[in-house]
Design a protein around this motif. Structure first.
Motif, PDB file in Angstrom:
ATOM      1  N   SER A  23       2.194   3.038   1.496  1.00 54.26           N
ATOM      2  CA  SER A  23       2.468   1.461   1.515  1.00 54.26           C
ATOM      3  C   SER A  23       1.839   0.915   0.415  1.00 54.26           C
ATOM      4  CB  SER A  23       1.654   1.100   2.827  1.00 54.26           C
ATOM      5  OG  SER A  23       0.386   1.126   2.606  1.00 54.26           O
ATOM      6  N   PRO A  24       1.977  -0.551  -0.007  1.00 50.55           N
ATOM      7  CA  PRO A  24       1.480  -1.309  -0.921  1.00 50.55           C
ATOM      8  C   PRO A  24      -0.157  -1.483  -0.668  1.00 50.55           C
ATOM      9  CG  PRO A  24       3.486  -2.306  -0.028  1.00 50.55           C
ATOM     10  CD  PRO A  24       3.159  -1.268   0.805  1.00 50.55           C
ATOM     11  N   GLN A  25      -0.559  -1.150   0.561  1.00 49.46           N
ATOM     12  CA  GLN A  25      -1.858  -1.419   0.806  1.00 49.46           C
ATOM     13  C   GLN A  25      -2.559  -0.015   0.816  1.00 49.46           C
ATOM     14  OE1 GLN A  25       0.458  -2.287   3.375  1.00 49.46           O
ATOM     15  NE2 GLN A  25       0.872  -4.154   2.706  1.00 49.46           N
ATOM     16  N   ALA A  26      -1.969   0.956   0.154  1.00 47.85           N
ATOM     17  CA  ALA A  26      -2.709   2.299   0.287  1.00 47.85           C
ATOM     18  C   ALA A  26      -4.176   2.504  -0.161  1.00 47.85           C
ATOM     19  CB  ALA A  26      -1.991   3.284  -0.735  1.00 47.85           C
ATOM     20  N   GLY A  27      -4.428   1.477  -0.910  1.00 37.49           N
ATOM     21  CA  GLY A  27      -5.869   1.580  -1.468  1.00 37.49           C
ATOM     22  C   GLY A  27      -6.825   1.296  -0.486  1.00 37.49           C
ATOM     23  N   LEU A  28      -6.396   0.548   0.791  1.00 40.84           N
ATOM     24  CA  LEU A  28      -7.213   0.451   1.473  1.00 40.84           C
ATOM     25  C   LEU A  28      -8.082   1.627   2.238  1.00 40.84           C
ATOM     26  CD1 LEU A  28      -8.404  -1.519   3.710  1.00 40.84           C
ATOM     27  CD2 LEU A  28      -6.557  -1.294   5.153  1.00 40.84           C
ATOM     28  N   PHE A  29      -7.175   2.658   2.561  1.00 39.77           N
ATOM     29  CA  PHE A  29      -7.574   3.983   2.800  1.00 39.77           C
ATOM     30  C   PHE A  29      -6.766   5.114   2.266  1.00 39.77           C
ATOM     31  CE2 PHE A  29      -7.688   7.633   6.004  1.00 39.77           C
ATOM     32  CZ  PHE A  29      -9.170   7.811   5.822  1.00 39.77           C
ATOM     33  N   ARG A  30      -7.259   5.979   1.226  1.00 41.37           N
ATOM     34  CA  ARG A  30      -6.361   6.968   0.828  1.00 41.37           C
ATOM     35  C   ARG A  30      -6.721   8.167   1.306  1.00 41.37           C
ATOM     36  NH1 ARG A  30      -3.550   5.085  -3.369  1.00 41.37           N
ATOM     37  NH2 ARG A  30      -4.210   3.293  -4.396  1.00 41.37           N
ATOM     38  N   ASP A  31      -5.781   8.954   1.774  1.00 44.91           N
ATOM     39  CA  ASP A  31      -6.101  10.351   2.474  1.00 44.91           C
ATOM     40  C   ASP A  31      -5.158  11.338   1.686  1.00 44.91           C
ATOM     41  OD1 ASP A  31      -6.288  12.498   4.103  1.00 44.91           O
ATOM     42  OD2 ASP A  31      -6.244  11.223   6.061  1.00 44.91           O
ATOM     43  N   PRO A  32      -5.486  12.329   1.048  1.00 50.41           N
ATOM     44  CA  PRO A  32      -4.608  12.949   0.369  1.00 50.41           C
ATOM     45  C   PRO A  32      -4.155  14.292   1.005  1.00 50.41           C
ATOM     46  CG  PRO A  32      -7.002  13.493  -0.452  1.00 50.41           C
ATOM     47  CD  PRO A  32      -6.882  12.288   0.234  1.00 50.41           C
ATOM     48  N   TYR A  33      -4.656  14.227   2.133  1.00 51.00           N
ATOM     49  CA  TYR A  33      -4.131  15.455   3.146  1.00 51.00           C
ATOM     50  C   TYR A  33      -3.466  14.906   4.674  1.00 51.00           C
ATOM     51  CZ  TYR A  33      -7.487  18.474   0.960  1.00 51.00           C
ATOM     52  OH  TYR A  33      -8.285  19.168  -0.226  1.00 51.00           O
ATOM     53  N   ALA A  34      -3.253  13.369   4.652  1.00 53.71           N
ATOM     54  CA  ALA A  34      -2.753  12.877   5.898  1.00 53.71           C
ATOM     55  C   ALA A  34      -1.118  13.206   6.003  1.00 53.71           C
ATOM     56  CB  ALA A  34      -2.881  11.407   5.666  1.00 53.71           C
ATOM     57  N   ILE A  35      -0.631  13.280   4.658  1.00 53.96           N
ATOM     58  CA  ILE A  35       0.938  13.843   4.782  1.00 53.96           C
ATOM     59  C   ILE A  35       0.949  15.354   4.983  1.00 53.96           C
ATOM     60  CG2 ILE A  35       3.230  14.119   3.617  1.00 53.96           C
ATOM     61  CD1 ILE A  35       2.247  11.484   2.208  1.00 53.96           C
ATOM     62  N   ALA A  36       0.054  16.029   4.276  1.00 57.10           N
ATOM     63  CA  ALA A  36       0.289  17.629   4.286  1.00 57.10           C
ATOM     64  C   ALA A  36      -0.160  18.251   5.637  1.00 57.10           C
ATOM     65  CB  ALA A  36      -0.738  18.392   3.188  1.00 57.10           C
TER      66      ALA A  36
END
Length: 279
Positions: A23-36
């Protein structure tokens, strides 16, 4: 939630965290494992196009409560806290992202949901974090303190508790019993979210509550507990918490520049609360 099956709402929350990364607001909470960690169940970026206002608000609330919790955790670690307990962890990935080398993490969840989470980790090709201990607990039937003690939590040392997306599904008796025990841990601090009852909301808030409550009830996991902020603050004080910060979902935009201005309306009725016992 059925005793033998993992939480359907935990999957829904995990998909919101994963979708948020596109999302355009991804900087609010970045989680590199959320998708994996979701594997084939992960959402595609195109799903953002299907979001209506209510779903966007809920996604942003889910992202912001995680951001608040981890920001407050960082401050606690600076004070010397070395124990983190994640209650109702679901598919939360903090233990995989833990940047604090000497922070012990205890993940607590319903046995079926926790077994599913560990399988998701394995299926994703990820390794279970060495500093994390998985503690299966049924909040309504088992002793949280006993199970955590058996897992190695030092109840005489400060601990930070993250309890997100769980409180509305529990009875008030179980909620207050858990908070009472947390308050008894020296230097304890807890972050959790809750929702206001329909009677406390305007028409838009009541409509939002009806919409989201119907969705979780449809998968067998209804919301059963709501709190009036002033009454909850009194209860928290009586339990021994002497430093309490309660943030309405509508105040998120004021805290984080990544949140859209439209979030300043608190019709969602959600709250994020941090409580600490300093005495």
């Amino acid at each position: 939630m059925e005793n033998a099956t993992p939480s359907r709402t935990a999957l829904g929350v995990a998909r919101m965290r994963a979708l948020h990364q596109f999302s355009p607001q991804a900087g609010l909470f970045r989680d590199p494992y959320a998708i994996a960690i979701l594997g084939e169940a992960a959402p595609a970026a195109q799903e953002l196009e299907q979001e209506d206002e209510r779903r966007q608000r809920m996604r942003l609330f889910v992202a912001s409560r995680a951001r608040f919790a981890e920001d407050w955790l960082a401050a606690a670690v600076l004070r010397g806290v070395r124990q983190l307990v994640v209650l109702g962890a679901g598919l939360d990935t903090f233990s995989l992202r833990n940047p604090y080398r000497d922070l012990s993490v205890f993940e607590v969840d319903h046995p079926a949901t926790q077994a599913w989470k560990r399988k998701c980790i394995a299926d994703s090709g990820l390794a279970e974090p060495a500093a994390t201990r998985f503690v299966p607990v049924d909040f309504e039937r088992q002793s949280l303190s006993a199970e955590l003690a058996a897992a190695g939590l030092q109840s005489t040392a400060p601990a930070f508790f993250i309890w997100l997306g769980v409180v509305p599904y529990l009875t008030k008796e179980a909620i207050l019993k858990t908070l009472s025990w947390i308050a008894g841990v020296p230097g304890s601090e807890v972050v959790f979210d809750y929702s206001e009852p329909a009677a406390n909301r305007d028409a838009a808030g009541q409509a939002a509550l009806a919409f989201h409550a119907a969705r979780v009830a449809s998968v067998g996991e209804p919301w059963i507990s709501f709190f009036v902020p002033a009454e909850l603050a009194i209860s928290m004080g009586e339990l021994g918490f002497d430093e309490i910060e309660d943030i309405e979902s509508g105040d998120i935009a004021a805290r984080f520049s990544e949140a859209p201005k439209g979030m300043t309306n608190n019709s969602g009725g959600g709250h994020i609360i941090r409580a600490r016992r300093t005495a």
